[in-house]
Structures are given as structure tokens and as C-alpha cells.
Design a protein around this motif. Sequence first.
Motif, PDB file in Angstrom:
ATOM      1  N   UNK A 130      19.873   0.989   2.228  1.00  0.00           N
ATOM      2  CA  UNK A 130      18.680   0.435   1.727  1.00  0.00           C
ATOM      3  C   UNK A 130      17.718   1.656   2.215  1.00  0.00           C
ATOM      4  N   UNK A 131      16.901   1.851   1.259  1.00  0.00           N
ATOM      5  CA  UNK A 131      15.915   3.004   1.390  1.00  0.00           C
ATOM      6  C   UNK A 131      14.828   2.939   2.382  1.00  0.00           C
ATOM      7  N   UNK A 132      14.474   1.501   2.776  1.00  0.00           N
ATOM      8  CA  UNK A 132      13.504   1.505   3.909  1.00  0.00           C
ATOM      9  C   UNK A 132      14.295   1.946   5.381  1.00  0.00           C
ATOM     10  N   UNK A 133      15.404   1.747   5.432  1.00  0.00           N
ATOM     11  CA  UNK A 133      16.182   2.229   6.626  1.00  0.00           C
ATOM     12  C   UNK A 133      16.445   3.628   6.500  1.00  0.00           C
ATOM     13  N   UNK A 143       0.736  -1.195  -0.015  1.00  0.00           N
ATOM     14  CA  UNK A 143       0.024  -0.094  -0.116  1.00  0.00           C
ATOM     15  C   UNK A 143       1.114   1.257   0.012  1.00  0.00           C
ATOM     16  N   UNK A 144       1.991   1.229   0.574  1.00  0.00           N
ATOM     17  CA  UNK A 144       2.898   2.349   0.892  1.00  0.00           C
ATOM     18  C   UNK A 144       4.092   2.393   0.184  1.00  0.00           C
ATOM     19  N   UNK A 145       4.534   1.173  -0.241  1.00  0.00           N
ATOM     20  CA  UNK A 145       5.885   1.115  -0.995  1.00  0.00           C
ATOM     21  C   UNK A 145       6.903   0.568   0.029  1.00  0.00           C
ATOM     22  N   UNK A 146       7.794  -0.479  -0.428  1.00  0.00           N
ATOM     23  CA  UNK A 146       8.652  -1.187   0.386  1.00  0.00           C
ATOM     24  C   UNK A 146       9.540   0.042   1.290  1.00  0.00           C
ATOM     25  N   UNK A 147       9.647   1.079   0.871  1.00  0.00           N
ATOM     26  CA  UNK A 147      10.653   2.058   1.328  1.00  0.00           C
ATOM     27  C   UNK A 147      10.193   2.775   2.767  1.00  0.00           C
ATOM     28  N   UNK A 171      28.485  -1.447   8.008  1.00  0.00           N
ATOM     29  CA  UNK A 171      29.804  -1.963   7.372  1.00  0.00           C
ATOM     30  C   UNK A 171      30.437  -1.206   6.283  1.00  0.00           C
ATOM     31  N   UNK A 172      31.463  -1.709   5.699  1.00  0.00           N
ATOM     32  CA  UNK A 172      31.902  -1.079   4.248  1.00  0.00           C
ATOM     33  C   UNK A 172      32.197   0.326   4.635  1.00  0.00           C
ATOM     34  N   UNK A 173      31.416   1.244   3.813  1.00  0.00           N
ATOM     35  CA  UNK A 173      31.720   2.732   4.133  1.00  0.00           C
ATOM     36  C   UNK A 173      30.499   3.243   5.199  1.00  0.00           C
ATOM     37  N   UNK A 174      29.650   2.733   5.197  1.00  0.00           N
ATOM     38  CA  UNK A 174      28.664   3.032   6.082  1.00  0.00           C
ATOM     39  C   UNK A 174      27.547   3.545   5.399  1.00  0.00           C
ATOM     40  N   UNK A 175      27.839   3.745   3.944  1.00  0.00           N
ATOM     41  CA  UNK A 175      26.609   4.190   3.103  1.00  0.00           C
ATOM     42  C   UNK A 175      26.097   5.563   3.509  1.00  0.00           C
ATOM     43  N   UNK A 176      25.046   5.919   3.007  1.00  0.00           N
ATOM     44  CA  UNK A 176      24.273   7.102   3.320  1.00  0.00           C
ATOM     45  C   UNK A 176      23.749   7.047   4.586  1.00  0.00           C
ATOM     46  N   UNK A 177      23.509   5.858   5.341  1.00  0.00           N
ATOM     47  CA  UNK A 177      22.806   5.682   6.599  1.00  0.00           C
ATOM     48  C   UNK A 177      23.707   6.352   7.827  1.00  0.00           C
TER      49      UNK A 177
END
Length: 186
Positions: free
Chosen positions: A120-123, A90-94, A142-148
Motif C-alpha cells: 500500500x502506497x500510504x504505508x 488535498x495531498x493524495x491518499x498516499x 503476510x504473503x511475501x512482505x511486499x515492498x514494505x
Amino acid sequence: MSLAHLASLSRLAEQCAVELEPAVAQYVELVRHTVREGRTILFAGNGGSAAHAQHIATEYVVRFDPVARRAVPALALSADSSLLTAAGNDLGFDQVFARQVEAHGRAGDLLVLISTSGGSANLLRAAEVARGRGVVTVGLLAKTGGRLKGLVDLAIIVPTDDTALAQEIQLAIDHHVCGVIEGELE
């Protein structure tokens, strides 16, 4: 058969015990404050990290070591398949975690976001909603930490690009934190 993975895990664990000690100590303090204030710890992740979220939330609610103690309010946002599929449809997985943070998150609660990519967009969306509600956030990354890493109050980044190793260290960190907190409970 080579046990190279175990040797790699051992080396990474030793590295993390030194390099991540200050960040893990901060994590312990955030959980300690949350528990003392009677607030809730929320956990979210995808795939193996969803299993981690469910595992560690259970440790807080039930127990980690076989000791008698009170339950700690903890909730894995990955555990309700009906809610996840309804929100996804209904709202989207994000929105699957953000919607739950909106419903359950209160100022003073703690949201732990578990991810090896940090992308991950949902996080990411859950972190944004948490910030708007006064929910403190920790990223086990982990890795670079990403956008999160830029959206959480505390980013703990396991220094590896190997997903399996990162997940094993992330769970070990959460076991450590839970054990410390449990040792302080009645």
C-alpha cells in the motif's frame, strides 16, 4: 458446515508460534523500550488492518486485561475521518499516514504498519517519513512482505497468502505483545 477455516487457523498459529517467535520477541523489546522511554506507539493500516490499528491502540491506552495500570501513549492513524479525508483530498491518499507521522512522530517513537500485501502506497510513504524522523518501524505483514518489508526496521511476515488468516494471526501477535507489556506496567 465445515470449520476448515478454524482448522487452517490452528495449523497456521502453531507454525507461527515456532517460526515467528524470534521476531515477535524483538517486537516485544521494541515496544518495551518505547514504553519505558515514555514514547508513543503509532499504528496504521488500511481496511481490516485499520480496524486492527484502532483496536490495538485502544488496548494500550485503556487496558488489555482487567488490571489497574497506567495508560500507554498509543495512536491509531486510521481513526480520524476528518483528517483522513482532508489529507486524501488535498495531498493524495498516499499521504494520509505520512502526514500524521510527520505531525506526531518523534525520534524514539514506534510506528507499527499492518498490511497483508505490504504494497500500500500510504504505508510505504509512512515508513519513509518515519525513517527520516528517527521513528522505529515494525511491519506486521503476510504473503511475501511486499515492498514494505524492505522499508521497516523489523518485518514480521505471517507465512500465508490467505488474507483472513493473516489478519487473525497479526491481531493475535499484537494481543500477545500488549499482554506482555501490560504485565510489566504499574
